[in-house]
Design an enzyme around this catalytic site. Structure first.
Site, mmCIF file in Angstrom:
data_model
loop_
_atom_site.group_PDB
_atom_site.id
_atom_site.type_symbol
_atom_site.label_atom_id
_atom_site.label_comp_id
_atom_site.label_asym_id
_atom_site.label_seq_id
_atom_site.Cartn_x
_atom_site.Cartn_y
_atom_site.Cartn_z
ATOM 1 N N MET A 134 0.687 -1.397 0.133
ATOM 2 C CA MET A 134 0.022 0.122 0.143
ATOM 3 C C MET A 134 0.693 1.360 -0.034
ATOM 4 S SD MET A 134 -3.234 -1.009 2.555
ATOM 5 C CE MET A 134 -4.634 -0.099 1.552
ATOM 6 N N GLU A 139 7.747 8.945 8.712
ATOM 7 C CA GLU A 139 9.001 9.543 8.663
ATOM 8 C C GLU A 139 9.171 10.691 8.214
ATOM 9 O OE1 GLU A 139 11.300 6.323 7.131
ATOM 10 O OE2 GLU A 139 10.707 4.818 8.443
ATOM 11 N N ASN A 156 3.523 8.450 11.653
ATOM 12 C CA ASN A 156 4.388 7.134 12.147
ATOM 13 C C ASN A 156 5.821 7.563 11.892
ATOM 14 O OD1 ASN A 156 4.169 4.362 12.866
ATOM 15 N ND2 ASN A 156 5.100 4.087 10.695
ATOM 16 N N HIS A 182 11.620 -0.194 16.095
ATOM 17 C CA HIS A 182 12.472 -1.097 15.494
ATOM 18 C C HIS A 182 13.738 -0.910 16.761
ATOM 19 C CE1 HIS A 182 10.598 -1.758 12.008
ATOM 20 N NE2 HIS A 182 10.332 -0.559 11.707
ATOM 21 N N GLU A 210 5.699 -0.992 14.410
ATOM 22 C CA GLU A 210 6.617 -1.999 13.443
ATOM 23 C C GLU A 210 7.572 -2.615 14.348
ATOM 24 O OE1 GLU A 210 8.172 0.001 10.326
ATOM 25 O OE2 GLU A 210 6.401 1.106 9.898
ATOM 26 N N ASP A 246 9.919 -4.824 16.093
ATOM 27 C CA ASP A 246 11.022 -5.963 16.029
ATOM 28 C C ASP A 246 11.987 -5.911 16.823
ATOM 29 O OD1 ASP A 246 12.072 -4.321 14.202
ATOM 30 O OD2 ASP A 246 11.488 -5.184 12.228
HETATM 31 C C1 XIL Z 1 10.135 -2.040 4.874
HETATM 32 C C2 XIL Z 1 9.359 -3.362 4.191
HETATM 33 O O1 XIL Z 1 9.234 -4.259 5.356
HETATM 34 C C3 XIL Z 1 10.349 -3.890 3.234
HETATM 35 O O2 XIL Z 1 9.790 -5.246 3.013
HETATM 36 C C4 XIL Z 1 10.698 -3.109 2.317
HETATM 37 O O3 XIL Z 1 11.587 -3.591 1.125
HETATM 38 C C5 XIL Z 1 11.102 -1.552 2.852
HETATM 39 O O4 XIL Z 1 10.413 -1.160 4.018
HETATM 40 N N1 XIL Z 1 9.684 1.618 8.331
HETATM 41 C C6 XIL Z 1 8.645 1.565 7.525
HETATM 42 C C7 XIL Z 1 8.287 0.453 6.786
HETATM 43 O O5 XIL Z 1 7.884 2.246 7.944
HETATM 44 O O6 XIL Z 1 7.744 0.694 5.488
HETATM 45 C C8 XIL Z 1 9.500 -0.480 6.363
HETATM 46 O O7 XIL Z 1 9.238 -1.638 5.661
HETATM 47 C C9 XIL Z 1 10.510 -0.509 7.510
HETATM 48 C C10 XIL Z 1 11.021 0.647 8.245
#
Ligand code: XIL
Length: 677
Positions: free
Chosen positions: A379, A464, A505, A541, A570, A572
């Site tokens: 998207m 961002e 975000n 992250h 997001e 991880d």
């Molecule tokens: C990342 C995706 O996970 C990857 O598959 C793509 O190649 C690059 O983008 N921050 C974000 C996400 O807001 O859109 C990013 O996603 C990871 C970092």
């Protein structure tokens, strides 16, 4: 490296004393039981391995019957003869993080030391590991004679790390179960306790190796075998960690076993084996397959009374090649059921390799645990809006429709983001003044948001827009329109989809005080000007060791205090932190271990607990983990440049639970964050 030792002459070992044949003693337990009740001890043997890691690797076995007070093996009718058959050894991985696999097989004859065959058939003869006081085994294990190459004692703390397994060969670099050498059998604590403590034994462990019939099938050795008729075969196999300095690798050791007749006829699946492989092995042996969860934690050291500290895990593998053995069960029936706010996950769609609508294994996990998905890519701007007058909703629609059909919500991501790969070419080459640029962006936002109105729960409207170190990012959008593009996008999104929650975000707002300050300044401006924003997504992250829980809480609080929703959008947590000093000085974890998995569990728990503790229920916008399974994490190519694996998520490459899943569940349910199993 695959090391196969010299062909070794058959060492014949006679395991019984010179008493005349006598009438067999009736077994004191019901033979039909599937749980052994007081299996009968037949005596004790020591199996030795020497020359580990060298061409002279060899194994032999001897009776320890002088220590067993005249028990079974001293009776000819219950004796056994063992004769060396084969052996193998190989290493996988490298010093410090690799594993050495060893096995030795012995032929078994149902006869006493004098060669007089047993007049009774025997089944399920099992060599159960014991901690013996005589001969002394070490560190409360079945290991003795533990030596390094130079003859000095090996590190005793390694003894509990000699993990029982099955005979394996190395195929294409992967340890692969040799079905005819898979005689390992895990026992439950109760079963091991049922064996009791024969004289000279301090503890009976939860594993052994079962004799199989090598001429027919099953595990019965018939009565009255002929001369040299060794009907049975047993494989003793272990794996052990390779030490950082090879001089510390064990060169020789022995294992002490009590031989019992076990009433149960079962097969235990080992981590390297799939359920169906284990099932066919069980079928071939006429045995039943033990439930996987009971075999993943085998006590190999210490007394039964303190099992937690002495359990050693059999099931921690997880590799980017798609490994993982399912030994860990987080005990979480459904993560989404534990929260009243969205529990989400970043997923692939459309053209991507693990596209959710076409990956059943992924669907199973997503439908079980998550109430929301965020499309990880499809998207983004150029996928939905490749040319100024062209929109392409096919891939995203497929995912949104899949989610709707399964009662899963969608957090849409993202209407505006600077990242070069996904900015449509027509925007990059846009010529026109600020007003024209903003009008073009208005259209972009309006057309996409209205297409999905009523079908998505929320949007990352702008992603961002802030700089690392503070201030606005000097993106294409900023260059055309200054910061105004941000609030224009929120207004356009609200007009197009009045029901969707609208998020800003960004990342590193927990760790970068200047960036956080820029965020709050921006939010305060939005409030003053009535910009329609509902919440802030913290990508999160983060690392195992950074930033601190306090930093995370303080940053979330800034948004909470402004009355907005907070989403962890997001999450991880990679095992490796490429910015950390340990990593920089070469401490790169190239293998996932139980300890790492449990540390990660605690960290996942702490991050989610910070969210629960800081964000009131009415302001919780959701918790999203960025990806389903480890090998598909974006961090492996993006953060680590594919230099090595990492394991940042809650499921392994085969979609098995990882301890991280339990960590999140603990935080959601108000449990303490721990490193316990
Ligand atoms: C990342 C995706 O996970 C990857 O598959 C793509 O190649 C690059 O983008 N921050 C974000 C996400 O807001 O859109 C990013 O996603 C990871 C970092």
């Amino acid at each position: 490296m695959h090391r196969q030792g010299l062909a070794t002459m058959g060492l014949s070992l006679l395991l019984s004393a010179c008493t005349p044949p006598q009438t067999p003693v009736a077994l004191p337990y019901p033979p039909s039981s599937t749980t052994p009740t007081t299996p009968r001890s037949l005596g004790r043997v020591e199996v030795s391995f020497t020359g580990l890691g060298t061409q002279v690797y060899a194994s032999n076995v001897r009776s320890l019957d002088s220590n067993i007070n005249g028990q079974a093996l001293t009776k000819v009718a219950q004796g056994l003869q063992l004769k060396f058959n084969s052996k193998g050894s190989f290493d996988v991985g490298t010093a410090g993080s690799g594993t050495r696999y060893l096995y030795a097989t012995y032929n078994v004859r149902n006869a006493g030391m004098d060669g007089v065959p047993s007049p009774v058939a025997r089944s399920n003869l099992t060599f159960v590991a014991v901690d013996a006081s005589s001969p002394e085994t070490i560190s409360g294990t079945a290991v003795r004679n533990f030596k390094r190459f130079d003859g000095s004692g090996a590190d005793v703390t390694l003894a509990p790390k000699l993990i029982p397994t099955v005979g394996m060969t190395l195929i294409n670099g992967i340890p692969t179960v040799n079905a005819s050498q898979a005689d390992f059998q895990a026992l439950t604590t109760a079963e091991a306790s049922g064996i009791g403590q024969p004289a000279g034994v301090r503890d009976v462990f939860q594993y052994g190796f079962v004799v199989r019939n090598r001429t027919g099938s099953g595990r019965t050795l018939s009565a009255n075998p002929g001369v040299d008729q060794y009907d049975g075969l047993v494989t003793f196999a272990v794996r052990l960690p390779l030490q950082a300095n090879p001089i510390n690798d064990p060169y020789s050791f022995s294992l002490v076993f009590e031989v019992v007749e076990d009433s149960a006829n079962r097969v235990t699946r080992v981590p390297e084996e799939t359920v169906s492989q284990a099932q066919s092995r069980a079928t071939a042996l006429g045995a039943s397959l033990v439930d996987g969860t009971t075999i993943c934690r085998v006590r190999v050291a210490g007394p039964v009374t303190s099992p937690i500290t002495t359990l050693y895990d059999l099931g921690v593998t997880s590799t980017a090649a798609g490994g993982g053995n399912g030994c860990y069960d987080a005990g979480v029936a459904s993560l989404r059921a534990l929260a009243t706010f969205p529990i989400g996950v970043g997923v692939d769609g459309g053209y991507e390799a693990h596209s959710l609508p076409s990956t059943p294994a992924e669907q199973k996990i997503v439908e079980k645990h998550f109430s929301q998905v965020t499309p990880g890519n499809i998207m983004k701007m150029s996928y939905l809006h490749p040319n100024q007058n062209t929109y392409d909703f096919a891939q995203a629609d497929e995912l949104v429709n899949y989610a709707a059909a399964h009662g899963i919500g969608v957090h849409a991501h993202t209407l505006i983001w600077h990242s070069d790969y996904q900015v449509p070419a027509f925007m990059k080459s846009f010529s026109g003044d600020k007003a024209a640029f903003l009008a073009m962006l208005d259209d972009h936002v309006k057309n996409i948001a209205s297409h999905y109105a009523g079908r998505v729960q929320s949007w990352d409207v702008v992603n961002e827009a802030l700089n690392d170190g503070g201030g606005y990012r000097q993106s294409l959008f900023y260059q055309h329109a200054g910061p105004d593009y941000i609030e224009r996008a929120f207004s356009a999104a609200r007009a197009a989809d009045p029901d969707a929650l609208l998020y800003y975000n960004d990342y590193n707002m927990e760790s970068d005080a200047n960036k956080l300050a820029s965020l709050t300044t921006m939010l305060d401006g939005f409030k003053a000007r009535g910009v329609p924003i509902d919440g802030v997504g913290f990508q999160m992250h983060v690392s195992m060791d950074y930033p601190s829980v306090n930093q995370i809480e303080a940053s979330l609080k800034q948004v909470v205090d402004r009355g907005l929703k907070v989403k962890i959008s997001e999450l991880d947590i990679p095992i490796n932190n490429p910015y950390g000093s340990a990593y920089q000085s070469g401490d790169i974890k190239t293998a996932y271990t139980l300890d790492l998995g449990l540390a990660q569990k605690k960290r996942y728990c702490e991050v989610v607990k910070a969210y629960m503790d800081t964000v009131p229920a009415s302001q919780r916008g959701g918790l999203v983990v960025w990806g389903v399974s480890d090998p598909n994490s974006w961090l492996i190519p993006f953060l680590f440049n594919n230099r090595h694996d990492d394991w940042p998520l809650m499921f392994d490459g085969r979609y098995h639970d990882k301890p991280a899943l339990r960590g999140v569940a603990d935080a959601l349910t108000g449990q303490a964050c721990t490193t316990s199993w």
